[in-house]
Design a protein around this motif. Sequence first.
Motif, PDB file in Angstrom:
ATOM      1  N   ARG A 113       0.864  -1.189   0.000  1.00 57.20           N
ATOM      2  CA  ARG A 113       0.000   0.000   0.000  1.00 57.20           C
ATOM      3  C   ARG A 113       0.893   1.229   0.000  1.00 57.20           C
ATOM      4  NH1 ARG A 113      -2.857  -3.560  -0.958  1.00 57.20           N
ATOM      5  NH2 ARG A 113      -4.719  -4.311   0.080  1.00 57.20           N
ATOM      6  N   ASP A 167       0.296 -17.608  -8.536  1.00 53.33           N
ATOM      7  CA  ASP A 167      -0.795 -16.678  -8.219  1.00 53.33           C
ATOM      8  C   ASP A 167      -1.726 -16.533  -9.424  1.00 53.33           C
ATOM      9  OD1 ASP A 167      -2.217 -14.870  -6.717  1.00 53.33           O
ATOM     10  OD2 ASP A 167      -0.561 -13.477  -6.438  1.00 53.33           O
ATOM     11  N   GLU A 203     -15.537 -14.203  -0.516  1.00 54.67           N
ATOM     12  CA  GLU A 203     -16.258 -13.063   0.054  1.00 54.67           C
ATOM     13  C   GLU A 203     -17.463 -13.472   0.881  1.00 54.67           C
ATOM     14  OE1 GLU A 203     -17.096 -10.327  -3.142  1.00 54.67           O
ATOM     15  OE2 GLU A 203     -15.022  -9.596  -3.163  1.00 54.67           O
ATOM     16  N   HIS A 207     -12.435 -11.558   1.915  1.00 52.93           N
ATOM     17  CA  HIS A 207     -13.107 -10.645   2.824  1.00 52.93           C
ATOM     18  C   HIS A 207     -14.040 -11.371   3.794  1.00 52.93           C
ATOM     19  CE1 HIS A 207     -12.393  -7.223  -0.316  1.00 52.93           C
ATOM     20  NE2 HIS A 207     -11.292  -7.617   0.286  1.00 52.93           N
TER      21      HIS A 207
HETATM   22  P1  C2E Z   1      -2.925 -10.811  -5.567  1.00 51.62           P
HETATM   23  O1  C2E Z   1      -1.555 -11.178  -5.145  1.00 51.62           O
HETATM   24  O2  C2E Z   1      -3.707 -11.798  -6.330  1.00 51.62           O
HETATM   25  O3  C2E Z   1      -3.655 -10.370  -4.234  1.00 51.62           O
HETATM   26  C1  C2E Z   1      -5.017 -10.501  -4.001  1.00 51.62           C
HETATM   27  C2  C2E Z   1      -5.754  -9.194  -4.157  1.00 51.62           C
HETATM   28  O4  C2E Z   1      -7.142  -9.411  -3.898  1.00 51.62           O
HETATM   29  C3  C2E Z   1      -5.345  -8.113  -3.167  1.00 51.62           C
HETATM   30  O5  C2E Z   1      -5.552  -6.881  -3.825  1.00 51.62           O
HETATM   31  C4  C2E Z   1      -6.377  -8.292  -2.054  1.00 51.62           C
HETATM   32  O6  C2E Z   1      -6.550  -7.130  -1.269  1.00 51.62           O
HETATM   33  C5  C2E Z   1      -7.597  -8.590  -2.861  1.00 51.62           C
HETATM   34  N1  C2E Z   1      -8.600  -9.355  -2.124  1.00 51.62           N
HETATM   35  C6  C2E Z   1      -8.403 -10.207  -1.105  1.00 51.62           C
HETATM   36  N2  C2E Z   1      -9.563 -10.771  -0.705  1.00 51.62           N
HETATM   37  C7  C2E Z   1     -10.525 -10.258  -1.497  1.00 51.62           C
HETATM   38  C8  C2E Z   1     -11.959 -10.448  -1.580  1.00 51.62           C
HETATM   39  O7  C2E Z   1     -12.582 -11.210  -0.829  1.00 51.62           O
HETATM   40  N3  C2E Z   1     -12.597  -9.764  -2.549  1.00 51.62           N
HETATM   41  C9  C2E Z   1     -11.950  -8.927  -3.411  1.00 51.62           C
HETATM   42  N4  C2E Z   1     -12.671  -8.300  -4.317  1.00 51.62           N
HETATM   43  N5  C2E Z   1     -10.610  -8.717  -3.353  1.00 51.62           N
HETATM   44  C10 C2E Z   1      -9.914  -9.379  -2.404  1.00 51.62           C
HETATM   45  P2  C2E Z   1      -4.479  -5.727  -3.772  1.00 51.62           P
HETATM   46  O8  C2E Z   1      -3.873  -5.616  -2.413  1.00 51.62           O
HETATM   47  O9  C2E Z   1      -5.123  -4.529  -4.367  1.00 51.62           O
HETATM   48  O10 C2E Z   1      -3.337  -6.249  -4.728  1.00 51.62           O
HETATM   49  C11 C2E Z   1      -3.558  -6.436  -6.093  1.00 51.62           C
HETATM   50  C12 C2E Z   1      -2.408  -7.149  -6.748  1.00 51.62           C
HETATM   51  O11 C2E Z   1      -1.223  -6.342  -6.714  1.00 51.62           O
HETATM   52  C13 C2E Z   1      -2.015  -8.439  -6.064  1.00 51.62           C
HETATM   53  O12 C2E Z   1      -2.886  -9.460  -6.452  1.00 51.62           O
HETATM   54  C14 C2E Z   1      -0.601  -8.628  -6.548  1.00 51.62           C
HETATM   55  O13 C2E Z   1      -0.574  -9.220  -7.819  1.00 51.62           O
HETATM   56  C15 C2E Z   1      -0.106  -7.201  -6.659  1.00 51.62           C
HETATM   57  N6  C2E Z   1       0.714  -6.893  -5.472  1.00 51.62           N
HETATM   58  C16 C2E Z   1       0.315  -6.520  -4.244  1.00 51.62           C
HETATM   59  N7  C2E Z   1       1.373  -6.320  -3.421  1.00 51.62           N
HETATM   60  C17 C2E Z   1       2.474  -6.600  -4.167  1.00 51.62           C
HETATM   61  C18 C2E Z   1       3.882  -6.594  -3.903  1.00 51.62           C
HETATM   62  O14 C2E Z   1       4.341  -6.318  -2.789  1.00 51.62           O
HETATM   63  N8  C2E Z   1       4.713  -6.935  -4.942  1.00 51.62           N
HETATM   64  C19 C2E Z   1       4.231  -7.257  -6.178  1.00 51.62           C
HETATM   65  N9  C2E Z   1       5.111  -7.593  -7.130  1.00 51.62           N
HETATM   66  N10 C2E Z   1       2.923  -7.286  -6.450  1.00 51.62           N
HETATM   67  C20 C2E Z   1       2.053  -6.959  -5.466  1.00 51.62           C
END
Ligand code: C2E
Length: 286
Positions: free
Chosen positions: A63, A180, A240, A259
């Motif tokens: 974040r 992933d 969810e 969630h």
């Molecule tokens: P991801 O690794 O597939 O992470 C899951 C995403 O789904 C996260 O979004 C999480 O907050 C969200 N999520 C979890 N549970 C639910 C749910 O029940 N419903 C919905 N609608 N969403 C849920 P986030 O945090 O926005 O991250 C998005 C993507 O960004 C991640 O997908 C990952 O690919 C990337 N990302 C996040 N942090 C990092 C990081 O530190 N390094 C890298 N390289 N990529 C990152």
Amino acid sequence: EAKQSGKNRLHIFDPVQDAELKSRAGSLAELRQALNAGEFELYYQPKVHMREGRVVGAEALIRWNHPERGLLLPAAFLPLINGHLLEELLGDWVLEQGLRQASTWQRQGLDLQLSINIGARQIQRPGFTAHLAACLASYPNVPPGRIELEVLESNALDDIEQVSRIMRECHQMGLRFAVDDFGTGYSSLTYLRRLPAETLKIDQSFVRDMLDDAEDLAIVQGVIGLAQAFRREVVAEGVETQAQGTQLLAMGCELAQGHAIARPMRADELMAWCAQWRPCEAWLRA
Ligand code: C2E
Ligand code: MG
Ligand code: MG
Ligand code: MG
């Protein structure tokens, strides 16, 4: 006149390209400054065993605490740094920060598996494994086996030979891997066989609609079956509702994030959350 002096100042001047570069460079500079200023933060989303009602780990999600725009999600800034040096710098920061947090939790007696997302450029760059080894060495109380690196299916397939080789090097250090967003990257069975990842994470887009969409349900079922056949662990993301969890359990997927369980939270909230979490009755009975 102005045009001419402009030409004299800049040898090659393409106004469109220049504006593009400036806006992009501006954002990149801002992001780099944010990194230096400590404006990035890792949030953690718990991963649980639904039937056993046990917290098994957490995924680190980046974040940006933007001074004016508030808390920004990765979609707002990760695409900007794709392919730039900053992607590596931020990736290094995530790795270091994640391991530091894992070390803190270990010290506090919280023995969680920590999942860290790794970008394509990060894992394929020369010296990645050496860097990883150095990071692990600075946190000797973190068992490497408790660290799982998440690689997007699409990235893993990009150069499966190289990525598999790096994965095997990391295995030597005791690390684990998850693929992933599994299901979104056209994996064939042959590819999966060659990809030495312990875990498949079912993409949330399939989980979201699986109770209303027979085809999504079939994909989820298929991934679970594939994981079982190849002896991989399977995790559902984006759970969810309680009903989705119950359906996943019925199909043989016991690990979940979403969630319905918890939203990503700050590091200092996780311990208390773990202590009070109770799974729903339906999952314990499933
Ligand atoms: P991801 O690794 O597939 O992470 C899951 C995403 O789904 C996260 O979004 C999480 O907050 C969200 N999520 C979890 N549970 C639910 C749910 O029940 N419903 C919905 N609608 N969403 C849920 P986030 O945090 O926005 O991250 C998005 C993507 O960004 C991640 O997908 C990952 O690919 C990337 N990302 C996040 N942090 C990092 C990081 O530190 N390094 C890298 N390289 N990529 C990152
Ligand atoms: Mg992930
Ligand atoms: Mg995912
Ligand atoms: Mg995703």
